[in-house]
Design a protein around this motif. Structure first.
Motif, PDB file in Angstrom:
ATOM      1  N   ALA A  92      13.419  45.657   6.675  1.00  0.00           N
ATOM      2  CA  ALA A  92      14.182  44.843   5.728  1.00  0.00           C
ATOM      3  C   ALA A  92      15.013  45.718   4.793  1.00  0.00           C
ATOM      4  O   ALA A  92      16.120  45.335   4.388  1.00  0.00           O
ATOM      5  N   LEU A 102      17.959  39.217   7.781  1.00  0.00           N
ATOM      6  CA  LEU A 102      16.730  39.358   8.554  1.00  0.00           C
ATOM      7  C   LEU A 102      15.917  38.084   8.382  1.00  0.00           C
ATOM      8  O   LEU A 102      15.667  37.648   7.252  1.00  0.00           O
ATOM      9  N   THR A 104      12.273  36.191   9.530  1.00  0.00           N
ATOM     10  CA  THR A 104      10.950  36.475  10.067  1.00  0.00           C
ATOM     11  C   THR A 104      10.006  35.305   9.818  1.00  0.00           C
ATOM     12  O   THR A 104      10.147  34.590   8.817  1.00  0.00           O
ATOM     13  N   PHE A 119      15.064  43.103  -0.658  1.00  0.00           N
ATOM     14  CA  PHE A 119      14.700  41.980   0.206  1.00  0.00           C
ATOM     15  C   PHE A 119      15.620  40.779  -0.027  1.00  0.00           C
ATOM     16  O   PHE A 119      15.270  39.645   0.311  1.00  0.00           O
ATOM     17  N   THR A 122      16.425  38.925   3.202  1.00  0.00           N
ATOM     18  CA  THR A 122      15.265  38.586   4.035  1.00  0.00           C
ATOM     19  C   THR A 122      14.882  37.130   3.826  1.00  0.00           C
ATOM     20  O   THR A 122      14.673  36.692   2.696  1.00  0.00           O
TER      21      THR A 122
END
Length: 291
Positions: A92, A102, A104, A119, A122
């Motif tokens: 990340a 990103l 997840t 982050f 993220t």
């Protein structure tokens, strides 16, 4: 458009292992590419890199190396994964530096909530331990548990330490209740469980238990499991303890109830068997693919 996938390649103990998530990636790409109105003029494809080391576990060295290799070789537009905390964090940081998103289904740890810098790009599609902590706060308010909380969790300090990070979510959120004292007790395989039970008796009035079961007897005089996996036990151990089913509340994830979920799950199982030679079973461990 290229999606770079960085996930465990073979280790099925992870909910986000590639044989679990890969079928969902294939279905998503096929759906997007079959609808020209979604990404006009583009075709979605994916490339894969493993986050496992030679022993088959998530590796904070293998994952970022795989991410860099995919970045240099394919110039992806976004990353999917990793899911493990210790692999997701360095990847990340790289994707944030590259200004790439990103996504997840993992990375549940409290630290990923900080969106100010590393982050910021993220996105977690699965559950987070901050939400678990917020649930703990609501339970304390609901039952008027205002004095003390004792977190008891299993931690071997290997692999991804899931119970440590789950306890962290509670440890960070519970002190938002004014005047509440939060303490923790860690146990490991082969540990002194008699000592741990004495610690629970002396320190805990409200307990959160995360991980494998504690079972002790002999000198403590305790012959039942005082801390079942995933449970909540709101009262101190009395001289004659009630059955565990009367003293424990089990908290777990809830499967989606929307009408699209079951047909999607059936297609996911077909895809997993046909393209990954993997028989996907029912259960919440498959939330990685669903997320």
């Amino acid at each position: 458009l290229t999606l770079a996938v960085v996930l465990p390649e073979r280790n099925l103990t992870y909910p986000w292992a590639w044989p679990r998530v890969g079928p969902a990636v294939r279905l998503a790409a096929a759906t997007v590419n079959s609808r020209p109105d979604l990404l006009p003029g583009f075709t979605l494809r994916w490339v894969f890199g493993s986050s496992e080391d030679g022993h088959g576990v998530c590796s904070e060295m293998a994952a970022p190396l795989a991410a860099v290799d995919l970045r240099l070789a394919h110039h992806p537009d976004a990353f999917l994964g990793p899911g493990c905390v210790y692999t997701a964090a360095p990847v990340a940081r790289f994707t944030s530096h590259w200004r790439l998103p990103l996504v997840t289904a993992g990375a549940e740890a409290h630290g990923f909530d900080d969106k100010r810098e590393q982050f910021g790009l993220t996105t977690r599609a699965g559950p987070s331990h901050r939400k678990l902590g917020e649930l703990g706060v609501q339970l304390h308010r609901r039952f008027n548990w205002t004095r003390r909380a004792l977190l008891v969790y299993w931690d071997e300090k290997v692999d991804d330490r899931p119970y440590f990070f789950a306890a962290e979510g509670l440890y960070v959120q519970l002190p938002t209740l004014r005047n509440l004292t939060v303490m923790d007790v860690v146990f490991r395989d082969g540990g002194n469980f008699s000592f741990i039970i004495q610690e629970i008796k002396q320190k805990g009035r409200t307990r959160r238990c995360l991980g494998q079961r504690l079972l002790a007897g002999g000198r403590t005089g305790t012959t039942r499991d005082p801390c079942p996996q995933g449970g909540v036990q709101p009262a101190p151990l009395p001289a004659a303890p009630p059955p565990p089913s009367q003293a424990v509340t089990i908290i777990t994830y809830k499967e989606p109830e929307n009408p699209e979920y079951r047909p999607f799950l059936a297609r996911l199982k077909e895809e997993a068997l046909a393209h990954f030679n993997f028989s996907m079973k029912d259960g919440l461990v498959g939330h990685g693919g669903g997320a």
